[in-house]
Design a protein around this motif. Sequence first.
Motif: not given
Length: 270
Positions: A164-186
Amino acid sequence: MLTARCVECECELPASSGRGRPRRYCSRGCQARAYRRRRDHGPTTAPRPAPELSGPTGADPRERLIGLAVELADSGGLDAVSMLLLAHHAAMPAHAVYRHLRNRAELLGAMAERVTAVPVPGDMGPPPDPRQRLERLAQDEWTMYREHPWLLTVLATDRPPTGPAVLAMVDRVVAAFTAAGYDPAGAFRAYLALSGYVQGMALLIRRDPVDLPYHVWWSATRDRLERTGRARRRPWLAAAGQTRLDTDLDTWFHFGLGALLDGLLVNPVR
């Protein structure tokens, strides 16, 4: 009857069969560390002292074992972490360790969870701006590798632990890129680019406690390059000689991080 012990870590050795040369090391890792120390510092008969480990005696046995393993890795790298050595430092029989941790792979995954789940001191929550969030997240990951260099070997693989902690670390970065305008794959591809940069720079962090100091290595390397003529027409070598890995590594990291984020955030994939 005296118990035979490893001359490197002082772990108890298995009983000898009575044939061949007496065994001196408990593992190839201990043998390699002893060789590197003799190579770099000359022969010595004194074993490397084991770290003073202070796991809470009243804690859950599994959690205490994980804490001890993290301390061992912080002190001597992943070569210092084995199920037998862990049992030795925990004052437990080996079979008892295997009741709490099935194998070394599970142990390494649990160690990664322990380290990545630690909250950042003084963290007031993520900044609202995606770039600032990404800068902080990259800095947090960089700090983990600085404090626990062994963690890079555990996470930088095509089969990393997925707790869970390792996945959460990835989640936070992906969420930040999503907020910057990326789609999920990007967003995931951008995460791989950012984390790959952080992990690549982390390769420069010294992980082996017995390695030669950087300035000693660089001085010998510079002399050899000048002697063989390879330093000619390479002015960047002179600039490299004016830096110190221990003090300038963070500067190099932030220089590259800024340039990378400039590129990743200029045209998000929608």
